[in-house]
Design an enzyme around this catalytic site. Structure first.
Site, PDB file in Angstrom:
ATOM      1  N   ARG A 153      -2.635  -8.802  -7.544  1.00  0.00           N
ATOM      2  CA  ARG A 153      -2.906  -7.385  -7.815  1.00  0.00           C
ATOM      3  C   ARG A 153      -3.982  -6.918  -6.851  1.00  0.00           C
ATOM      4  O   ARG A 153      -5.015  -7.601  -6.713  1.00  0.00           O
ATOM      5  CB  ARG A 153      -3.418  -7.195  -9.248  1.00  0.00           C
ATOM      6  CG  ARG A 153      -2.429  -7.561 -10.317  1.00  0.00           C
ATOM      7  CD  ARG A 153      -3.137  -7.802 -11.628  1.00  0.00           C
ATOM      8  NE  ARG A 153      -4.128  -8.884 -11.512  1.00  0.00           N
ATOM      9  CZ  ARG A 153      -5.018  -9.210 -12.447  1.00  0.00           C
ATOM     10  NH1 ARG A 153      -5.074  -8.529 -13.558  1.00  0.00           N
ATOM     11  NH2 ARG A 153      -5.870 -10.199 -12.261  1.00  0.00           N
ATOM     12  N   LEU A 252      -0.783  -1.841 -21.701  1.00  0.00           N
ATOM     13  CA  LEU A 252      -0.548  -0.884 -22.793  1.00  0.00           C
ATOM     14  C   LEU A 252      -1.598   0.229 -22.740  1.00  0.00           C
ATOM     15  O   LEU A 252      -1.965   0.768 -23.765  1.00  0.00           O
ATOM     16  CB  LEU A 252      -0.585  -1.600 -24.150  1.00  0.00           C
ATOM     17  CG  LEU A 252       0.620  -2.503 -24.472  1.00  0.00           C
ATOM     18  CD1 LEU A 252       0.464  -3.118 -25.864  1.00  0.00           C
ATOM     19  CD2 LEU A 252       1.946  -1.726 -24.395  1.00  0.00           C
ATOM     20  N   CYS A 262       3.840  -1.195  -5.393  1.00  0.00           N
ATOM     21  CA  CYS A 262       4.846  -2.129  -5.932  1.00  0.00           C
ATOM     22  C   CYS A 262       5.726  -1.558  -7.044  1.00  0.00           C
ATOM     23  O   CYS A 262       6.951  -1.530  -6.899  1.00  0.00           O
ATOM     24  CB  CYS A 262       4.160  -3.398  -6.413  1.00  0.00           C
ATOM     25  SG  CYS A 262       3.525  -4.369  -5.035  1.00  0.00           S
ATOM     26  N   ARG A 329      -0.581   4.399  -1.683  1.00  0.00           N
ATOM     27  CA  ARG A 329       0.885   4.460  -1.752  1.00  0.00           C
ATOM     28  C   ARG A 329       1.346   4.807  -3.168  1.00  0.00           C
ATOM     29  O   ARG A 329       0.994   4.140  -4.125  1.00  0.00           O
ATOM     30  CB  ARG A 329       1.481   3.127  -1.276  1.00  0.00           C
ATOM     31  CG  ARG A 329       1.362   2.949   0.224  1.00  0.00           C
ATOM     32  CD  ARG A 329       1.884   1.611   0.677  1.00  0.00           C
ATOM     33  NE  ARG A 329       0.973   0.516   0.389  1.00  0.00           N
ATOM     34  CZ  ARG A 329       1.174  -0.743   0.783  1.00  0.00           C
ATOM     35  NH1 ARG A 329       2.259  -1.059   1.458  1.00  0.00           N
ATOM     36  NH2 ARG A 329       0.290  -1.682   0.502  1.00  0.00           N
TER      37      ARG A 329
HETATM   38  P1  NAD Z   1       1.402  -3.684   4.179  1.00  0.00           P
HETATM   39  O1  NAD Z   1       2.106  -2.463   4.610  1.00  0.00           O
HETATM   40  O2  NAD Z   1      -0.030  -3.603   3.763  1.00  0.00           O
HETATM   41  O3  NAD Z   1       1.477  -4.788   5.330  1.00  0.00           O
HETATM   42  C1  NAD Z   1       2.629  -5.084   6.062  1.00  0.00           C
HETATM   43  C2  NAD Z   1       2.198  -5.482   7.474  1.00  0.00           C
HETATM   44  O4  NAD Z   1       3.330  -5.988   8.195  1.00  0.00           O
HETATM   45  C3  NAD Z   1       1.661  -4.318   8.303  1.00  0.00           C
HETATM   46  O5  NAD Z   1       0.362  -4.634   8.769  1.00  0.00           O
HETATM   47  C4  NAD Z   1       2.666  -4.193   9.470  1.00  0.00           C
HETATM   48  O6  NAD Z   1       2.066  -3.766  10.672  1.00  0.00           O
HETATM   49  C5  NAD Z   1       3.184  -5.604   9.542  1.00  0.00           C
HETATM   50  N1  NAD Z   1       4.484  -5.766  10.252  1.00  0.00           N
HETATM   51  C6  NAD Z   1       5.600  -5.018  10.133  1.00  0.00           C
HETATM   52  N2  NAD Z   1       6.569  -5.500  10.938  1.00  0.00           N
HETATM   53  C7  NAD Z   1       6.051  -6.587  11.588  1.00  0.00           C
HETATM   54  C8  NAD Z   1       6.549  -7.521  12.534  1.00  0.00           C
HETATM   55  N3  NAD Z   1       7.810  -7.436  12.989  1.00  0.00           N
HETATM   56  N4  NAD Z   1       5.752  -8.493  12.974  1.00  0.00           N
HETATM   57  C9  NAD Z   1       4.490  -8.610  12.523  1.00  0.00           C
HETATM   58  N5  NAD Z   1       3.944  -7.747  11.607  1.00  0.00           N
HETATM   59  C10 NAD Z   1       4.720  -6.762  11.147  1.00  0.00           C
HETATM   60  O7  NAD Z   1       2.287  -4.283   2.991  1.00  0.00           O
HETATM   61  P2  NAD Z   1       1.791  -5.183   1.746  1.00  0.00           P
HETATM   62  O8  NAD Z   1       1.256  -4.317   0.684  1.00  0.00           O
HETATM   63  O9  NAD Z   1       0.981  -6.318   2.259  1.00  0.00           O
HETATM   64  O10 NAD Z   1       3.202  -5.723   1.219  1.00  0.00           O
HETATM   65  C11 NAD Z   1       3.921  -6.706   1.927  1.00  0.00           C
HETATM   66  C12 NAD Z   1       5.017  -7.218   1.015  1.00  0.00           C
HETATM   67  O11 NAD Z   1       4.428  -7.888  -0.115  1.00  0.00           O
HETATM   68  C13 NAD Z   1       5.924  -6.130   0.442  1.00  0.00           C
HETATM   69  O12 NAD Z   1       7.226  -6.640   0.341  1.00  0.00           O
HETATM   70  C14 NAD Z   1       5.356  -5.902  -0.939  1.00  0.00           C
HETATM   71  O13 NAD Z   1       6.315  -5.422  -1.848  1.00  0.00           O
HETATM   72  C15 NAD Z   1       4.916  -7.298  -1.322  1.00  0.00           C
HETATM   73  N6  NAD Z   1       3.858  -7.341  -2.322  1.00  0.00           N
HETATM   74  C16 NAD Z   1       2.810  -6.470  -2.232  1.00  0.00           C
HETATM   75  C17 NAD Z   1       1.776  -6.545  -3.168  1.00  0.00           C
HETATM   76  C18 NAD Z   1       0.604  -5.591  -3.091  1.00  0.00           C
HETATM   77  O14 NAD Z   1      -0.117  -5.490  -4.071  1.00  0.00           O
HETATM   78  N7  NAD Z   1       0.410  -4.885  -1.989  1.00  0.00           N
HETATM   79  C19 NAD Z   1       1.809  -7.514  -4.176  1.00  0.00           C
HETATM   80  C20 NAD Z   1       2.870  -8.402  -4.214  1.00  0.00           C
HETATM   81  C21 NAD Z   1       3.891  -8.304  -3.282  1.00  0.00           C
END
Ligand code: NAD
Length: 443
Positions: A153, A252, A262, A329
């Site tokens: 989280r 809740l 997410c 977001r």
């Molecule tokens: P984010 O947007 O913060 O980070 C994604 C990163 O990937 C960016 O820095 C972007 O520049 C980079 N990127 C994109 N294409 C690339 C490439 N070809 N090569 C190298 N880097 C590249 O996203 P996030 O919040 O970290 O989420 C990432 C994943 O994890 C998502 O699928 C999300 O659903 C999942 N997730 C997020 C959370 C959360 O709380 N943010 C929790 C669990 C799971």
């Protein structure tokens, strides 16, 4: 083990730092050069409590590096974590273009056996899609794809990564499971449960878990509506429900609807995944609808509290989707502020960490320096995100700053009796019983 983490966002950076802290040699890769430059200079590009310390420690101890050189990182790593974004497309499905790009790069640059791990939240079948991309390429090295969804989280990401409720590993061979257990060795020895399953089940666990949490939130938000209509107090109802061990107290808290990076996208994607296999996931479809209705209700609530928002000035405290993050977001503050502006209100706002991220997202929004300057000359102040610094505001000072003493608390953090005693007109979420109780007690 030599590990590459591709994508250095909220999940990738925490994963990279956490895996380095577990003793692995980690290289974090991103295509965003500014992000990597900042990290190389010791600056953390996001706000996440404790992340700076764990990054600095592991960089200093030589286990954590940052690069934009994807080819080099792929070549040197035994295990490659994919942690790029999977944002929603307009039809609600997950955009897999970044995951597919990374898979193609791995296929292109790999020069030895690779364990490819999806950390990103990806629809069921994505593991097979990545396998397909690797198989189609001309390399001669073995690659296996593992699903290892992340449950951290934002705001408590380090703690969640270092001490998760469980680690989910979806794999199709024993060697991959053994490698994953090696990577996560400190957790294994802490007796953290490991759920080892096939790739499809692991991919579905992530969506099912987030879909269920979103359901809990929409459920209590509908109970809050009933409380308002029938004279109940949702805080008491939630407590009465949550003390039942089969239900539990978490998720809740009634409020302005779920948001963040997410729940909205994962519930939409789960609905889309279901539709694509000829099944309507009725519960998730209505959870999404309810969340939209709840967000619209919050605009109506403020509109009513100020006797019509047109021409009024309204202050909003908190923009991030939750406290302790700068992530904007799908924050509930977006439809709230846009809704109030479209009714003709002028909006002023403050957030302790998210204002930089928020600046490009709103038109005609005045950003302020703190809660009291936000309230200056306003017809109402609306509490949208429950940052600690908003929990104990000086009510007298707030009242002095406001044109009218109207407080709309969308997070139910204030005691209604105390706020009313301080001379405020107070509105919160799902707490009608309290009004009646006090009116009757006072009469
Ligand atoms: P984010 O947007 O913060 O980070 C994604 C990163 O990937 C960016 O820095 C972007 O520049 C980079 N990127 C994109 N294409 C690339 C490439 N070809 N090569 C190298 N880097 C590249 O996203 P996030 O919040 O970290 O989420 C990432 C994943 O994890 C998502 O699928 C999300 O659903 C999942 N997730 C997020 C959370 C959360 O709380 N943010 C929790 C669990 C799971």
């Amino acid at each position: 083990m030599n590990i590459a983490v591709i994508g250095t966002g909220y999940v990738g950076l925490v994963t990279g730092a956490g895996l380095a802290d577990f003793g692995n040699d980690v290289i974090c890769v991103d295509i965003n050069e500014k992000k990597i430059e900042a990290l190389k200079a010791g600056k953390i590009p996001i706000y996440e409590p404790g992340l700076d310390a764990i990054v600095a420690k592991n960089v200093t101890e030589g286990r954590l590096e940052f690069t934009t050189d994807l080819a080099g990182a792929i070549r040197s790593a035994r295990a490659i974590f994919i942690a790029v974004g999977t944002p929603p497309l307009p039809d609600g499905s997950a955009d897999l273009r970044y995951v597919a790009d990374v898979a193609r790069s791995i296929a292109k640059y790999m020069e030895g056996p690779k364990l490819i791990i999806t950390k990103s939240t990806v629809p069921i079948g994505t593991g097979r899609m990545i396998e397909g991309i690797i198989e189609e390429s001309e390399h001669k090295h073995p690659a296996s794809v593992v699903s290892n969804p992340e449950f951290l989280r934002e705001g408590s990401a380090i703690e969640d990564f270092m001490k998760p409720d469980r680690v989910v590993i979806g794999a199709s061979d024993e060697e991959s499971v053994a490698l994953m257990k090696e990577i996560y060795a400190p957790l294994y020895s802490l007796a953290i449960p490991f759920v080892v399953t096939n790739v499809e089940s692991a991919e579905l666990i992530k969506y099912a878990a987030n879909g269920f949490l979103a359901t809990k939130i929409s459920f209590i938000n509908e109970v809050a509506v009933l409380c308002e209509k029938l004279g109940g107090d949702v805080q008491d109802v939630a407590r009465g429900m949550g003390l039942d061990h089969r239900i539990g107290p978490k998720f809740l808290q009634a409020g302005p609807g779920y948001g963040g990076s997410c729940f909205p996208k994962d519930s939409s994607s789960l609905a889309d995944i279901s539709r694509k296999c000829d099944y309507t996931f009725e519960i998730i479809e209505s959870v999404i609808r309810v969340n939209d209705q709840i967000k619209a209700r919050m605009v109506e609530k403020v509109d009513q509290a100020v006797g019509g928002a047109a021409g009024k000035t309204i202050g909003v405290l908190g923009l991030a989707f939750k406290p302790e993050t700068d992530d904007m977001r799908d924050s509930p503050s977006l439809p709230l502020i846009e809704g109030l502006q479209s009714l003709g209100a002028t909006v002023r706002a403050y957030d302790p960490q998210a204002m930089d991220a928020a600046r490009g997202m709103f038109e005609n929004l005045t950003f302020c320096d703190d809660a009291y300057s936000t309230a200056q000359g306003c017809d109402a102040i609306v509490l949208c995100t429950e940052w600690n610094e908003f929990r104990a505001l000086n009510l007298e000072r707030l009242k002095q700053a406001l044109k009218k003493p109207v407080l709309v608390d969308l997070r139910n953090i204030y005691d209604p009796a105390r706020v009313r005693a301080a001379g405020f007109e107070y509105t919160s979420v799902g707490r009608a019983a309290e009004v009646r109780f006090h009116e009757e007690a006072g009469s």
